[in-house]
Design a protein around this motif. Structure first.
Motif, PDB file in Angstrom:
ATOM      1  N   ASP A   1       0.810  -1.211   0.000  1.00  0.00           N
ATOM      2  CA  ASP A   1       0.000   0.000   0.000  1.00  0.00           C
ATOM      3  C   ASP A   1       0.847   1.266   0.000  1.00  0.00           C
ATOM      4  N   LYS A   2       2.048   1.163   0.538  1.00  0.00           N
ATOM      5  CA  LYS A   2       2.902   2.328   0.657  1.00  0.00           C
ATOM      6  C   LYS A   2       4.272   2.014   0.086  1.00  0.00           C
ATOM      7  N   GLY A   3       4.810   2.964  -0.669  1.00  0.00           N
ATOM      8  CA  GLY A   3       6.134   2.760  -1.249  1.00  0.00           C
ATOM      9  C   GLY A   3       6.094   1.973  -2.539  1.00  0.00           C
ATOM     10  N   GLN A   4       7.250   1.706  -3.102  1.00  0.00           N
ATOM     11  CA  GLN A   4       7.417   0.935  -4.336  1.00  0.00           C
ATOM     12  C   GLN A   4       6.977   1.697  -5.586  1.00  0.00           C
ATOM     13  N   ASP A   5       6.853   3.036  -5.516  1.00  0.00           N
ATOM     14  CA  ASP A   5       6.352   3.822  -6.637  1.00  0.00           C
ATOM     15  C   ASP A   5       7.497   4.513  -7.389  1.00  0.00           C
ATOM     16  N   ALA A   6       7.244   4.736  -8.679  1.00  0.00           N
ATOM     17  CA  ALA A   6       8.175   5.480  -9.527  1.00  0.00           C
ATOM     18  C   ALA A   6       7.475   6.728 -10.053  1.00  0.00           C
ATOM     19  N   TYR A   7       8.238   7.812 -10.214  1.00  0.00           N
ATOM     20  CA  TYR A   7       7.705   9.098 -10.632  1.00  0.00           C
ATOM     21  C   TYR A   7       8.500   9.617 -11.832  1.00  0.00           C
ATOM     22  N   PHE A   8       7.765  10.018 -12.880  1.00  0.00           N
ATOM     23  CA  PHE A   8       8.369  10.556 -14.090  1.00  0.00           C
ATOM     24  C   PHE A   8       7.963  12.027 -14.185  1.00  0.00           C
ATOM     25  N   LEU A   9       8.926  12.934 -13.998  1.00  0.00           N
ATOM     26  CA  LEU A   9       8.651  14.367 -13.902  1.00  0.00           C
ATOM     27  C   LEU A   9       9.038  15.084 -15.185  1.00  0.00           C
ATOM     28  N   GLN A  10       8.181  16.043 -15.575  1.00  0.00           N
ATOM     29  CA  GLN A  10       8.499  16.900 -16.708  1.00  0.00           C
ATOM     30  C   GLN A  10       7.957  18.294 -16.454  1.00  0.00           C
ATOM     31  N   THR A  11       8.625  19.281 -17.025  1.00  0.00           N
ATOM     32  CA  THR A  11       8.160  20.658 -16.885  1.00  0.00           C
ATOM     33  C   THR A  11       6.847  20.829 -17.641  1.00  0.00           C
ATOM     34  N   ASN A  12       6.122  21.870 -17.306  1.00  0.00           N
ATOM     35  CA  ASN A  12       4.770  22.016 -17.860  1.00  0.00           C
ATOM     36  C   ASN A  12       4.539  23.403 -18.457  1.00  0.00           C
ATOM     37  N   GLY A  13       5.544  23.869 -19.205  1.00  0.00           N
ATOM     38  CA  GLY A  13       5.338  25.065 -20.013  1.00  0.00           C
ATOM     39  C   GLY A  13       5.755  26.380 -19.416  1.00  0.00           C
ATOM     40  N   ALA A  14       6.295  26.381 -18.182  1.00  0.00           N
ATOM     41  CA  ALA A  14       6.674  27.659 -17.572  1.00  0.00           C
ATOM     42  C   ALA A  14       7.927  27.493 -16.729  1.00  0.00           C
ATOM     43  N   LEU A  15       8.833  28.456 -16.838  1.00  0.00           N
ATOM     44  CA  LEU A  15      10.020  28.478 -15.995  1.00  0.00           C
ATOM     45  C   LEU A  15       9.634  28.816 -14.557  1.00  0.00           C
ATOM     46  N   PRO A  16      10.478  28.483 -13.597  1.00  0.00           N
ATOM     47  CA  PRO A  16      10.205  28.899 -12.219  1.00  0.00           C
ATOM     48  C   PRO A  16      10.048  30.412 -12.114  1.00  0.00           C
ATOM     49  N   GLU A  17       9.100  30.833 -11.301  1.00  0.00           N
ATOM     50  CA  GLU A  17       8.865  32.261 -11.144  1.00  0.00           C
ATOM     51  C   GLU A  17       9.950  32.941 -10.318  1.00  0.00           C
ATOM     52  N   LYS A  18      10.560  32.207  -9.365  1.00  0.00           N
ATOM     53  CA  LYS A  18      11.573  32.818  -8.505  1.00  0.00           C
ATOM     54  C   LYS A  18      12.626  31.789  -8.135  1.00  0.00           C
ATOM     55  N   VAL A  19      13.837  32.020  -8.598  1.00  0.00           N
ATOM     56  CA  VAL A  19      14.981  31.186  -8.240  1.00  0.00           C
ATOM     57  C   VAL A  19      16.097  32.139  -7.837  1.00  0.00           C
ATOM     58  N   GLU A  20      16.219  32.401  -6.541  1.00  0.00           N
ATOM     59  CA  GLU A  20      17.186  33.369  -6.045  1.00  0.00           C
ATOM     60  C   GLU A  20      17.931  32.804  -4.840  1.00  0.00           C
ATOM     61  N   ARG A  21      19.170  33.229  -4.697  1.00  0.00           N
ATOM     62  CA  ARG A  21      19.987  32.777  -3.573  1.00  0.00           C
ATOM     63  C   ARG A  21      19.376  33.228  -2.243  1.00  0.00           C
ATOM     64  N   ASP A  22      19.324  32.286  -1.301  1.00  0.00           N
ATOM     65  CA  ASP A  22      18.826  32.536   0.053  1.00  0.00           C
ATOM     66  C   ASP A  22      17.354  32.930   0.091  1.00  0.00           C
ATOM     67  N   GLN A  23      16.626  32.616  -0.980  1.00  0.00           N
ATOM     68  CA  GLN A  23      15.201  32.910  -1.028  1.00  0.00           C
ATOM     69  C   GLN A  23      14.425  31.630  -1.381  1.00  0.00           C
ATOM     70  N   PRO A  24      13.200  31.485  -0.869  1.00  0.00           N
ATOM     71  CA  PRO A  24      12.413  30.293  -1.190  1.00  0.00           C
ATOM     72  C   PRO A  24      12.132  30.186  -2.697  1.00  0.00           C
ATOM     73  N   LEU A  25      12.202  28.974  -3.186  1.00  0.00           N
ATOM     74  CA  LEU A  25      11.846  28.702  -4.577  1.00  0.00           C
ATOM     75  C   LEU A  25      10.352  28.904  -4.769  1.00  0.00           C
ATOM     76  N   ILE A  26       9.998  29.565  -5.863  1.00  0.00           N
ATOM     77  CA  ILE A  26       8.595  29.653  -6.278  1.00  0.00           C
ATOM     78  C   ILE A  26       8.512  29.105  -7.699  1.00  0.00           C
ATOM     79  N   TRP A  27       7.795  28.031  -7.837  1.00  0.00           N
ATOM     80  CA  TRP A  27       7.515  27.436  -9.160  1.00  0.00           C
ATOM     81  C   TRP A  27       6.090  26.922  -9.078  1.00  0.00           C
ATOM     82  N   ASN A  28       5.184  27.768  -9.487  1.00  0.00           N
ATOM     83  CA  ASN A  28       3.761  27.519  -9.258  1.00  0.00           C
ATOM     84  C   ASN A  28       3.019  27.212 -10.561  1.00  0.00           C
TER      85      ASN A  28
END
Length: 351
Positions: A266-293
């Motif tokens: 019931d838990k675990g044993q899963d695989a995940y295939f990730l791909q971007t969905n048409g937009a760059l991250p909104e905020k990628v800055e040093r010492d700041q939280p990532l925003i990719w919404n």
């Protein structure tokens, strides 16, 4: 169990252990394939089926297990349980760049009909093997001789086109999501190591669901953050990721079609295939939280639960044809605290 005498001093930086059969060139005709293993295999039904899938592709040839840090017990295990599927199994621990350029080491690689890269320290693999004859030979075996290759944990990490090989402690999810330029992210590399078909533009990660005293957080946010960093660094959206929970095995055939072995729990044993969905991250800055919404749809993810017989279908040629699993959207509105995984319902999937 017999240890081969290399006629060298004991401080030699490679060691070879022959476990069964006679190690020599065979007439096997291997079938290409890739087996990605999430770590902590556990010797259960999913591992048995995945192992058989992999070894049958060696066509009763030689299995060579590569590692650093000394000989392990994988070859011994294969010989004990899967002797009828191979001619011979052996382990080779390659622990320096000199050893990785040694012609005797290369001779053993050339006679391999399947390669398995063990877990351990992916940074050692990069330090000792990258830019050596071992790297050249591995790329020859995979892309010219076209033998099957497998990797577990650290061994899986280095099979991606992009790969994360931390020099010190690996980054955790909250660190990379709260600071995408955390000092533990400096060791992200691309395409100058092992070039595996169907893993081009892919970064991998393992042990996604592991949480214990030494690993306080699961790694779902970590692989999301690593993908964000690669997208930011390259300024390209055509980047992908494959993440595995412990006990999951992704088997990719010669046509680039993946299925997932596991134990059907019931838990675990899963695989995940990730791909971007048409937009760059909104905020990628040093010492700041990532925003990719991207309206809650930053990264599109296909999730397949592994079963003992192998489940699901995912086409790595186009990253869209899939069945037997479910789609999800992953996103963050505010670093680690804003990271969410949203299961796509049928109406959303048809939009």
């Amino acid at each position: 169990m017999s240890r081969r005498d290399f006629d060298r001093d004991l401080d030699t930086d490679f060691d070879y252990l022959k476990e069964c059969g006679r190690w020599e060139k065979t007439s096997a005709k291997p079938t290409p394939g890739i087996l990605l293993i999430g770590g902590a295999e556990g010797k259960k039904s999913g591992e048995d089926a995945a192992t058989q899938w992999f070894l049958k592709r060696a066509d009763k040839g030689n299995l060579l297990i590569l590692r650093t840090g000394g000989i392990g017990r994988q070859a011994d295990w294969v010989c004990e349980y899967y002797r009828d599927l191979i001619n011979s199994a052996a382990e080779l621990s390659i622990d320096s760049r000199d050893a990785a350029d040694d012609l005797e080491v290369i001779e053993y690689l050339r006679e391999a009909d399947a390669i398995f890269i063990a877990g351990g320290d992916q940074n050692a693999y990069e330090d000792y093997w990258e830019g050596t004859k071992v790297e050249d030979e591995l790329n020859y075996l995979v892309n010219e001789k076209k033998i099957p290759i497998a990797g577990t944990s650290a061994g899986m990490a280095i099979l991606g086109d992009y790969y994360y090989v931390p020099s010190h402690r690996g980054i955790i999810s909250s660190e990379i999501l709260n600071n995408p330029f955390h000092h533990n992210t400096k060791d992200i590399y691309r395409s100058d190591f092992i070039r595996v078909p169907y893993l081009k533009k892919v970064i991998t990660d393992t042990h996604l669901d592991r949480v214990n005293r030494n690993h306080p957080e699961p790694r779902y946010g970590r692989i999301f953050g690593l993908l964000a960093r690669v997208v930011y660094d390259t300024n390209r959206l055509e980047v992908f990721a494959i993440g595995l929970e412990e006990g999951a095995f992704v088997a990719i055939d010669e046509k680039g079609i993946a299925k997932v072995f596991g134990n059907g729990e019931d838990k675990g044993q899963d695989a995940y295939f990730l791909q971007t969905n048409g937009a760059l991250p909104e905020k990628v800055e040093r010492d700041q939280p990532l925003i990719w919404n991207n309206n809650g749809q930053a990264v599109k993810v296909y999730r397949i639960a592994g079963t003992p017989e192998g489940s699901g279908y995912f086409d790595l040629n186009n990253w869209s044809d899939a069945k037997g699993g479910s789609w999800e959207y992953w996103f963050t509105t505010d670093g680690y605290s804003g990271f969410k995984r949203h299961i796509v319902n049928e109406s959303e999937n048809n939009d």
